[in-house]
Design an enzyme around this catalytic site. Structure first.
Site, mmCIF file in Angstrom:
data_model
loop_
_atom_site.group_PDB
_atom_site.id
_atom_site.type_symbol
_atom_site.label_atom_id
_atom_site.label_comp_id
_atom_site.label_asym_id
_atom_site.label_seq_id
_atom_site.Cartn_x
_atom_site.Cartn_y
_atom_site.Cartn_z
ATOM 1 C CE LYS A 97 -1.841 1.595 3.754
ATOM 2 N NZ LYS A 97 -2.564 1.902 4.831
ATOM 3 C CG ASP A 126 -7.210 3.805 2.346
ATOM 4 O OD1 ASP A 126 -8.318 3.614 1.582
ATOM 5 O OD2 ASP A 126 -7.275 5.166 2.693
#
Length: 259
Positions: A130, A148
């Protein structure tokens, strides 16, 4: 969120792209909310953002960036000093370890520079997939999808995926959109999640995606109740875009920090 049994893969992709176009209109201000001026600064800010708001990170980083402008500075940093500077972001001991080790790894393996390839970034301390996609998309203009918590919640609510694994979500959603759109799509979905489609009580009755969302009704659908849930400096614009009277948005909502 389960997918509609009658929606084809093509139909889902078309709906996904309609959602993407709507988000482009709804959130023209979407951007990376972590202040940074270089790939290293963004990497540091992203590490600090774990379990912390972007606003708090942005309050801490100016002094940190001024004190440690290079990877070598982090590599040789005094642990106690770093901990004290980043303490407001929480989990400061673990984050300090990540920052010092990140600096050391960059100096030892990449001549002090943040690499611009996913395969290299994910080998660095404190940087997972991420975080790597955040760095690629915003520091190097390399398209990336940032999965997220907001992104995961919304694409599942929209019935675009039933996956729970972030990597599988990244690949499935990425296949629905042109690669060039990935970074901005991520920003817009995250903006929508922070300002409109909240985890516990989404503002369904003041959402521009109401007609495209199979989860419509999860939150209040009555405009007055929904408008009170909108957040951020453009809360009244968001209400107007959804056909709701902007005056229904309370002043404190406009001033509220988007979580």
């Amino acid at each position: 969120m389960t997918r509609s049994a009658t929606e084809t893969d093509l139909g889902r992709t078309r709906r996904a792209r309609r959602i993407g176009r709507e988000l482009t209109e709804t959130h023209p201000d979407a951007h990376c909310e972590l202040d940074h001026g270089s790939p290293l600064e963004l990497a540091v800010a992203t590490i600090l953002s774990a379990q912390c708001t972007d606003k708090k990170v942005n309050e801490v980083t100016p002094k940190l960036f001024a004190r440690y402008p290079t990877a070598a500075d982090y590599a040789g940093a005094d642990r106690g000093e770093v901990e004290e500077m980043i303490k407001p972001t929480g989990f400061y001991r673990n984050k300090t370890t990540s920052l010092i080790q990140l600096g050391q790894a960059l100096v030892e393996r990449y001549d002090g520079r943040v690499p611009n390839r996913l395969a290299d970034l994910v080998t660095l301390p404190g940087i997972g997939r991420k975080t790597a996609n955040v760095i690629l998309g915003n520091a190097f203009d390399v398209p990336g999808i940032t999965v997220d918590t907001h992104f995961q919640r919304l694409v599942r609510r929209w019935g675009l995926t039933t996956e729970t694994d972030p990597v599988k979500i990244e690949h499935e959603i990425g296949a629905m959109f042109p690669k060039r759109d990935w970074t901005m799509l991520s920003h817009r979905i995250i903006f929508h999640g922070r300002r409109v489609c909240h985890a516990r009580k989404p503002a369904c009755g003041a959402c521009t995606l109401a007609k495209l969302c199979p989860s419509y009704g999860t939150g209040p659908t009555e405009p007055a109740a929904a408008a009170k849930l909108l957040k951020g400096p453009r809360a009244r614009d968001l209400a107007a875009a959804a056909g709701v009277d902007p005056e229904l948005v309370p002043a404190q909502a406009v001033r509220a920090e988007a979580p």
